[in-house]
Each structure stands twice: as structure tokens, then as C-alpha cells.
Motif scaffolding. Sequence first.
Motif, PDB file in Angstrom:
ATOM      1  N   ILE A   1       0.863  -1.180   0.000  1.00  0.00           N
ATOM      2  CA  ILE A   1       0.000   0.000   0.000  1.00  0.00           C
ATOM      3  C   ILE A   1       0.898   1.228   0.000  1.00  0.00           C
ATOM      4  O   ILE A   1       1.643   1.472   0.952  1.00  0.00           O
ATOM      5  N   GLY A   2       0.847   1.993  -1.089  1.00  0.00           N
ATOM      6  CA  GLY A   2       1.735   3.132  -1.256  1.00  0.00           C
ATOM      7  C   GLY A   2       1.177   4.411  -0.662  1.00  0.00           C
ATOM      8  O   GLY A   2       0.063   4.458  -0.138  1.00  0.00           O
ATOM      9  N   SER A   3       1.965   5.481  -0.763  1.00  0.00           N
ATOM     10  CA  SER A   3       1.598   6.774  -0.201  1.00  0.00           C
ATOM     11  C   SER A   3       1.577   7.828  -1.300  1.00  0.00           C
ATOM     12  O   SER A   3       2.194   7.663  -2.356  1.00  0.00           O
ATOM     13  N   TRP A   4       0.876   8.937  -1.032  1.00  0.00           N
ATOM     14  CA  TRP A   4       0.640   9.954  -2.060  1.00  0.00           C
ATOM     15  C   TRP A   4       1.774  10.962  -2.221  1.00  0.00           C
ATOM     16  O   TRP A   4       1.920  11.579  -3.271  1.00  0.00           O
ATOM     17  N   ASN A   5       2.600  11.151  -1.194  1.00  0.00           N
ATOM     18  CA  ASN A   5       3.573  12.246  -1.260  1.00  0.00           C
ATOM     19  C   ASN A   5       4.758  11.944  -2.169  1.00  0.00           C
ATOM     20  O   ASN A   5       5.346  12.845  -2.758  1.00  0.00           O
ATOM     21  N   PHE A   6       5.104  10.670  -2.287  1.00  0.00           N
ATOM     22  CA  PHE A   6       6.094  10.222  -3.268  1.00  0.00           C
ATOM     23  C   PHE A   6       5.448   9.033  -3.985  1.00  0.00           C
ATOM     24  O   PHE A   6       5.803   7.876  -3.740  1.00  0.00           O
ATOM     25  N   PRO A   7       4.464   9.315  -4.857  1.00  0.00           N
ATOM     26  CA  PRO A   7       3.585   8.254  -5.358  1.00  0.00           C
ATOM     27  C   PRO A   7       4.264   7.237  -6.258  1.00  0.00           C
ATOM     28  O   PRO A   7       3.737   6.136  -6.436  1.00  0.00           O
ATOM     29  N   ILE A   8       5.418   7.566  -6.799  1.00  0.00           N
ATOM     30  CA  ILE A   8       6.158   6.598  -7.613  1.00  0.00           C
ATOM     31  C   ILE A   8       7.156   5.839  -6.742  1.00  0.00           C
ATOM     32  O   ILE A   8       7.176   4.606  -6.705  1.00  0.00           O
ATOM     33  N   THR A   9       7.956   6.581  -5.988  1.00  0.00           N
ATOM     34  CA  THR A   9       8.973   5.940  -5.145  1.00  0.00           C
ATOM     35  C   THR A   9       8.367   4.993  -4.124  1.00  0.00           C
ATOM     36  O   THR A   9       8.837   3.855  -3.948  1.00  0.00           O
ATOM     37  N   LEU A  10       7.328   5.444  -3.427  1.00  0.00           N
ATOM     38  CA  LEU A  10       6.812   4.670  -2.299  1.00  0.00           C
ATOM     39  C   LEU A  10       5.873   3.548  -2.720  1.00  0.00           C
ATOM     40  O   LEU A  10       5.309   2.864  -1.865  1.00  0.00           O
ATOM     41  N   THR A  11       5.718   3.348  -4.038  1.00  0.00           N
ATOM     42  CA  THR A  11       5.047   2.150  -4.533  1.00  0.00           C
ATOM     43  C   THR A  11       6.041   1.235  -5.248  1.00  0.00           C
ATOM     44  O   THR A  11       6.117   0.042  -4.969  1.00  0.00           O
ATOM     45  N   LEU A  12       6.844   1.812  -6.145  1.00  0.00           N
ATOM     46  CA  LEU A  12       7.747   0.983  -6.945  1.00  0.00           C
ATOM     47  C   LEU A  12       8.986   0.526  -6.176  1.00  0.00           C
ATOM     48  O   LEU A  12       9.531  -0.546  -6.473  1.00  0.00           O
ATOM     49  N   ASP A  13       9.443   1.306  -5.206  1.00  0.00           N
ATOM     50  CA  ASP A  13      10.644   0.884  -4.466  1.00  0.00           C
ATOM     51  C   ASP A  13      10.383  -0.387  -3.645  1.00  0.00           C
ATOM     52  O   ASP A  13      11.151  -1.348  -3.737  1.00  0.00           O
ATOM     53  N   PRO A  14       9.312  -0.439  -2.843  1.00  0.00           N
ATOM     54  CA  PRO A  14       9.027  -1.726  -2.182  1.00  0.00           C
ATOM     55  C   PRO A  14       8.682  -2.831  -3.178  1.00  0.00           C
ATOM     56  O   PRO A  14       8.965  -4.013  -2.925  1.00  0.00           O
ATOM     57  N   LEU A  15       8.074  -2.471  -4.331  1.00  0.00           N
ATOM     58  CA  LEU A  15       7.792  -3.483  -5.358  1.00  0.00           C
ATOM     59  C   LEU A  15       9.082  -4.128  -5.853  1.00  0.00           C
ATOM     60  O   LEU A  15       9.129  -5.347  -6.085  1.00  0.00           O
ATOM     61  N   ILE A  16      10.134  -3.325  -6.001  1.00  0.00           N
ATOM     62  CA  ILE A  16      11.429  -3.874  -6.420  1.00  0.00           C
ATOM     63  C   ILE A  16      11.902  -4.928  -5.424  1.00  0.00           C
ATOM     64  O   ILE A  16      12.395  -5.994  -5.807  1.00  0.00           O
ATOM     65  N   GLY A  17      11.742  -4.644  -4.130  1.00  0.00           N
ATOM     66  CA  GLY A  17      12.131  -5.631  -3.122  1.00  0.00           C
ATOM     67  C   GLY A  17      11.293  -6.887  -3.193  1.00  0.00           C
ATOM     68  O   GLY A  17      11.808  -8.013  -3.084  1.00  0.00           O
TER      69      GLY A  17
END
Length: 486
Positions: free
Chosen positions: A114-130
Motif C-alpha cells: 500500500i503506497g503513499s501519495w507524497n512520493f507516489p512513484i517511489t513509495l510504490t515501486l521501491d518496495p515493489l522492487i524488493g
Amino acid sequence: MTDDHEIRRSVEELRLTFKSGKTRSGDWRKAQLQAILRLVHENEDTLFRLLELELGKHPVESYRDEVGVIKKSADHALACIDQWMSPKKGRLPLVFFPASGKVLSEPLGVVLIIGSWNFPITLTLDPLIGAISAGNAVVLKPSELSPNCASFLANVLPSYLDPKAVKVIEGGREVANRLLEYKWDKIFFTGSPKVGRIVMAAAAKNLTPVTLELGGKCPVIFDSLPNSDLKVAVKRVASGKWGACAGQACIGIDYVIVEHKFASTLIEQLKKTIKRFYGDDVKNLKNHSKIINKNHFDRLRSFLEDPAVANCIVYGGSFDDTSLIIEPTILLDPPLDAEIMNEEIFGPLLPIITVDNIEESVEFVNSKPKPLALYAFTKNENFKKRILAETSSGSVTFNDAMIQFVCDDLPFGGVGQSGFGRYHGKYSFDTFSHEKAVLERSFYFELEPRHPPWSRFKLEFLRAAYNYNYVGMLLLFLGLKRVSKS
């Protein structure tokens, strides 16, 4: 809005995909990581446009904090994934000879991010990479507060990543609540402590492990510095407070602690830097993001509507309702019981708290919940040691701000109310993996003292074994040491 049938169908398909073993392949993982790199490379201009539309981010800020972060993270994972996936040899007690031990990292299964709005790309795709690096199937739930970026991910991601293993589900609170009703093998959440409690309560029903990346009031301890260092430090504070999504960052600076005698010097230098970085006209600010929506804008404005707080403004304080812009604002010694000093600000308002001696800052920080990040600008090595020994926070950064987020070899995560669990680099891989212990023995050389019937001899032998006294074990085993039998 996504309906229940679609969610159920998506989760069932992900479980079938994971069960097939497809996502465990190193080649599959690498192909997905390379696809993420292509996604951000081929859509860089689109992402810049969406982030400017959504949050008013300048392309340089968007690259620094979003696009560049994902490229760096995916590149790092690709370079290291073979090493991460390799079994790790485990040392075994000599008493088990001949035997071997190893640790296998295996994927957890189907995970929810579940991502966040303030860094909507980083805070979704970065954990996805993991999650992908670890070999999982994934549901990605972007924040509904950044709808343009959420729609981009929902529409574009399936054309790059394996759509049977990675799914994006859009929606608001109702969709999030329905997703939390399912049994997941891991939930990774970035957001507020309030919502984090809801996520954790839902996960507890199925004993689902969670990683909570929350926030808190991240302080800066600002020691007196010589003029040359002061100018550098103030630039880093100004960027750390106002240059990352206008202060709407979980590791953004929330307040500064400084000695009375040094406060005016710090404030004057901050004013000069603000004008140079961002300008001084609220309607024509440059390099400065907007507030995400009217609700958050009104919340920030309400902090300053308290007359006791408004009287503390020494710079800024202007608002533009049309563009949702709040200019960089400095407050000197607002009341400690005011809302602004007891809630995470998440905006461009900077309280400065003065103390008689900078050493008092340690007690002040400890009087509040543990922050996600603590920053300290000081050249005093003994004071640094005291900060490390006597405070608790997700991370500590000396003489800079926010740069710890982009360091793949440092774990990123909170403690206490600022969250728990960690990610970035190998820590992301570990977060979405289970480390399975594997021990294998030969049928040769059976250690009889481990089996009944018991005797005094066997007690002494086991005592020597657990104390790693191999000479004593050998003597006992050969019968060269007298032991009275029970």
C-alpha cells in the motif's frame, strides 16, 4: 472503483501464479526488474508531468526523489540479486559432524503493498522492487490521493511487468479495507500511524507479518557552528524542510532545536536561503511543491490560526488558496502544548525551539514519540556519541538531512510509533523473504549420549558439548575420565 469480484479474481490468479513456481526463477525476477527500468526510462517525461500536476514538483525534484530513486534501486537489485538468492553457509557445532547447514531465502508468497501519495512513484515501486527481487507475487495499491499517478501505474504497469504476477488495484478507503480482509503472506504499508494501526489490526486476524513505514516529528538538533559550516548546514536544512514536497515527507524536518544565543543567527541565514531557493512571493514561489489537497491545506492553516502560534511567526505565513501553496514559514518558540508541536506537521511550517544549552535537546527529543529520523548538525564528537547513546529513532544523520533514504546499504525504517520493519537494497529483499534453515546430516557417527537411557556419563558429556569443551567430550567418550554412573 474496483469491485469485490475483481479483487477476488486478482488474488486467486496471483496465488496460482505463485504456486506454479514461476516467480522463484532468477531469470523471471531479473526480467521484471529490467522492465521497471524500461518503464521509468520510457515514461520519464510523463512522470515529470504527472508529478507536477499532482504535487507541483519541479522535474529536477521529481528525478531526484522519484524517477532517479527507482532507477538506482532497480539497478542495485539487478547487480546483487544472484548474491542475494545464493544459499548462505551456516556454521554448525562440531558435535554434529559430519553435517552441513545453510540458509535459503525463499519468497513469502502473495504480498500487498500500500503506497503513499507524497512520493507516489517511489513509495510504490521501491518496495515493489524488493518484493519482486525476493520472488513474490504482488498486489500494488497506490494512494487515491494521487489519482493521476495511481491511474498511470494501473494502466501502464501491466504492459511492462508480468500481469499474472503483479497487479495494480486502484481505489480509496473502501477498496483498501476490502483488500485488508484477504489473507496475505505480507503487508507493506507506507502512511500515517493512524492508518498503520488499522492495517496492523487487520493483519493480526490472519497473523500476517507487516512492515509499517510511518512518520513522526523528525527533529533537527542544531549546534553552534563556524560561519563557513553554518552556510552549508542551513542550505541542507532548507532543502530538507522545504525542498522535498514542501515538507510533506515522512523523513522531512519537523522542527529545529537550537540555543537561545544562536537562534537569531540561524533564522537570518534561513531567511536568506529561503529567498534564494524559493523566492519570497507566495503567488510566484519557485522550486516549491503545493499541498496535496484542500483538506491538508486547511489542516496546516489551522495550526497558525491559534493566536499564540501566529504571534510566533518570524518569517512567511502567507497562503494561496487557489494554488494550494503555503510559503516557507518559520516560527520561533511556539507554545509546546500547541497542536503544531504535538502533531506531525507534514508541510512547510518550521518551528524553532530554543534551549539554554544544546545538550538539553536530548531530553526534549526523548519527551516525544520516537521519530523516523533524527538530524544533528554538530562538530562535537562527544555530543554525537551522547545523541546515539541516549536517543532512539529510525535513523540518525549527522550534518545533513534526508540523504539516508537513497543509501541502499543502510536500512530504512522506523521504531516505536514511527513504524517497524526495514527496506532498501538487501534489506528490501530480506523484508519480503523467509530465511529457511536447512541442516543435513550423514548416517555415520551416531552420538549416543543424546539418547536414553540416561546416565551421569551422558549428563557430563552433554554439559561438555554445550560448553564447546571438545577436549572434555573426547576424554569422556574414550572413557579416559572417570564418571560415576547415576
